[in-house]
Design an enzyme around this catalytic site. Structure first.
Site, PDB file in Angstrom:
ATOM      1  N   THR A 186      54.092  41.568  60.165  1.00 44.61           N
ATOM      2  CA  THR A 186      54.349  41.550  61.596  1.00 44.61           C
ATOM      3  C   THR A 186      55.816  41.824  61.914  1.00 44.61           C
ATOM      4  O   THR A 186      56.687  41.296  61.240  1.00 44.61           O
ATOM      5  CB  THR A 186      54.049  40.125  62.106  1.00 44.61           C
ATOM      6  OG1 THR A 186      52.749  39.779  61.678  1.00 44.61           O
ATOM      7  CG2 THR A 186      54.198  40.009  63.593  1.00 44.61           C
ATOM      8  N   ARG A 214      38.912  38.161  64.319  1.00 40.94           N
ATOM      9  CA  ARG A 214      40.027  37.270  63.958  1.00 40.94           C
ATOM     10  C   ARG A 214      41.293  37.644  64.752  1.00 40.94           C
ATOM     11  O   ARG A 214      41.668  38.793  64.865  1.00 40.94           O
ATOM     12  CB  ARG A 214      40.293  37.375  62.461  1.00 40.94           C
ATOM     13  CG  ARG A 214      41.391  36.441  61.942  1.00 40.94           C
ATOM     14  CD  ARG A 214      42.727  37.135  61.821  1.00 40.94           C
ATOM     15  NE  ARG A 214      43.736  36.289  61.173  1.00 40.94           N
ATOM     16  CZ  ARG A 214      45.027  36.575  61.146  1.00 40.94           C
ATOM     17  NH1 ARG A 214      45.471  37.670  61.716  1.00 40.94           N
ATOM     18  NH2 ARG A 214      45.884  35.776  60.549  1.00 40.94           N
ATOM     19  N   VAL A 215      41.934  36.624  65.281  1.00 40.02           N
ATOM     20  CA  VAL A 215      43.221  36.796  65.957  1.00 40.02           C
ATOM     21  C   VAL A 215      44.225  35.916  65.242  1.00 40.02           C
ATOM     22  O   VAL A 215      43.920  34.773  64.883  1.00 40.02           O
ATOM     23  CB  VAL A 215      43.100  36.394  67.455  1.00 40.02           C
ATOM     24  CG1 VAL A 215      44.471  36.323  68.112  1.00 40.02           C
ATOM     25  CG2 VAL A 215      42.209  37.395  68.198  1.00 40.02           C
ATOM     26  N   GLY A 216      45.422  36.450  65.021  1.00 41.52           N
ATOM     27  CA  GLY A 216      46.449  35.687  64.306  1.00 41.52           C
ATOM     28  C   GLY A 216      47.434  35.023  65.245  1.00 41.52           C
ATOM     29  O   GLY A 216      47.161  34.826  66.440  1.00 41.52           O
ATOM     30  N   ASP A 217      48.586  34.694  64.705  1.00 43.83           N
ATOM     31  CA  ASP A 217      49.615  33.988  65.477  1.00 43.83           C
ATOM     32  C   ASP A 217      50.402  34.915  66.415  1.00 43.83           C
ATOM     33  O   ASP A 217      50.996  34.451  67.385  1.00 43.83           O
ATOM     34  CB  ASP A 217      50.616  33.331  64.527  1.00 43.83           C
ATOM     35  CG  ASP A 217      51.321  34.386  63.668  1.00 43.83           C
ATOM     36  OD1 ASP A 217      50.621  35.156  62.979  1.00 43.83           O
ATOM     37  OD2 ASP A 217      52.568  34.457  63.708  1.00 43.83           O
ATOM     38  N   THR A 237      56.400  35.520  61.041  1.00 46.40           N
ATOM     39  CA  THR A 237      55.628  36.524  60.323  1.00 46.40           C
ATOM     40  C   THR A 237      54.949  35.822  59.149  1.00 46.40           C
ATOM     41  O   THR A 237      55.372  34.747  58.734  1.00 46.40           O
ATOM     42  CB  THR A 237      56.531  37.681  59.856  1.00 46.40           C
ATOM     43  OG1 THR A 237      55.747  38.639  59.142  1.00 46.40           O
ATOM     44  CG2 THR A 237      57.649  37.201  58.953  1.00 46.40           C
ATOM     45  N   GLY A 238      53.901  36.442  58.635  1.00 41.59           N
ATOM     46  CA  GLY A 238      53.190  35.832  57.518  1.00 41.59           C
ATOM     47  C   GLY A 238      51.826  35.325  57.944  1.00 41.59           C
ATOM     48  O   GLY A 238      51.253  35.812  58.934  1.00 41.59           O
ATOM     49  N   GLY A 240      49.093  33.960  59.640  1.00 43.61           N
ATOM     50  CA  GLY A 240      48.946  33.516  61.016  1.00 43.61           C
ATOM     51  C   GLY A 240      48.285  32.158  61.163  1.00 43.61           C
ATOM     52  O   GLY A 240      48.669  31.367  62.028  1.00 43.61           O
TER      53      GLY A 240
HETATM   54  N1  GLY Z   1      51.254  37.120  61.258  1.00 37.55           N
HETATM   55  C1  GLY Z   1      50.270  38.058  61.511  1.00 37.55           C
HETATM   56  C2  GLY Z   1      48.906  37.555  61.384  1.00 37.55           C
HETATM   57  O1  GLY Z   1      48.640  36.625  60.639  1.00 37.55           O
HETATM   58  O2  GLY Z   1      48.038  38.099  62.021  1.00 37.55           O
END
Ligand code: GLY
Length: 324
Positions: A186, A214-217, A237-238, A240
């Protein structure tokens, strides 16, 4: 410009003493002079030098932090070689490329999109959500419909290369988060403009071969990004899931509000993730942060994460401190 900032931000008391409003986070004239040497300032996750250069040059020429942060991350959204952001991002398990992004303005306004399927510049759609709707986040079909209504043309985000990689992945269908994926992930960016105002953005195609839906952070205000223009900002980043469960960016800004340095705040946030995720050795999570004085911090779980800083016409890649 320096003179303008000085006049705008200071007042003269009847005793002839210069008073700087406490709300700006500066206590002394030295703080203010320090700010003038440090700003504008851009930091971004990973080594994305073209993105930070773009934002930094815009800020140097007088752009607002909000414009700079949007146009800065757009560079990576367009970069087809980047398989974790924008067009060319790896698809989900069913072959859909879906993008997550958010943006925050100095006045605390925020916009976000999640599961955006047909537009490269998720950050720009997020900005429109912030500026053109009464909402903060639009997802899926609604986000796509809104993008069309706002004049963003429908695009196919799956490139030949990412389709080829996906077909290869289908042979084993192995789902394993990759640590420091190709040394990027990210892009989260924070900018401080000449006036000392902070804006931030975060944009991602999320985990490669994630579950459909799926949705991340990255689009979650407080997780992938948070800022308070009186205090500072943080981006993540990383992995989520770990970042969302700790609401890490919000935590960092609140810790800075309580007096922690950006570095101390990032370390506390990562340590919290480590404590609450017994499998922390299997993934990466990283934060970068800055405060109103332009002090910086970064911390991550695993070796290999770095961030880029653009300041005084110079782009610099800085390796992050890490837990192990
Ligand atoms: N940090 C990006 C995700 O996990 O989607």
């Amino acid at each position: 410009m320096k003179r303008r900032i000085f006049i705008r931000n200071t007042g003269i008391t009847s005793l002839g003493m210069t008073v700087i409003p406490a709300t700006l986070g500066f206590n002394t004239i030295n703080d203010l002079e320090n700010m003038q040497n440090k700003f504008p300032l851009t930091i971004a996750t990973w080594n994305f030098p073209n993105a930070s250069q773009k934002a930094g040059e815009l800020l140097d020429s007088g752009a607002t932090a909000l414009d700079a942060v949007e146009q800065g991350v757009m560079i990576e959204e367009t970069n087809l070689k980047n398989t974790t952001v924008g067009k060319g991002g790896a698809p989900d398990r069913e072959g859909n490329v879906t993008l997550d992004a958010c943006i925050m303005a100095p006045n605390g306004n925020a916009g976000a999109v999640a599961y955006l399927k047909n537009n490269t510049h998720a950050v720009s759609v997020a900005r429109r959500v912030m500026e053109e709707t009464p909402h903060v986040m639009l997802v899926g079909q609604g986000a796509d419909q809104f993008a069309r209504e706002q004049g963003f043309e429908k695009e196919n985000l799956l490139t030949e290369e990412s389709e080829k990689a996906y077909r290869e992945w289908l042979k084993k269908k192995e789902y394993k988060p990759i640590i420091n994926i190709e040394n990027h992930d990210t892009i989260g960016m924070l900018c401080i403009d000449k006036n000392g105002d902070i804006a931030g953005a975060c944009t991602s195609s999320g985990l490669s071969y994630k579950m459909n839906g799926r949705v991340g952070d990255s689009p979650i205000i407080g997780s992938g990004l948070f800022l308070d223009n009186k205090v500072g900002g943080a981006v993540a980043t990383g992995m989520g899931e770990a970042i969302m469960k700790s609401v890490g960016s919000f935590l960092i800004v609140e810790l800075m509000r309580q007096g922690k340095s950006p570095q101390e705040a990032c370390e506390i946030a990562i340590n919290r993730i480590i404590k609450t995720n017994p499998n922390y050795r299997d993934f990466q999570a990283a934060f970068i942060a800055l405060n109103k004085k332009g002090e910086l911090g970064s911390y991550c779980i695993q070796k290999g994460f770095s961030y880029v800083k653009y300041q005084n016409s110079k782009n610099e890649n800085i390796p992050s401190h890490y837990y192990f």
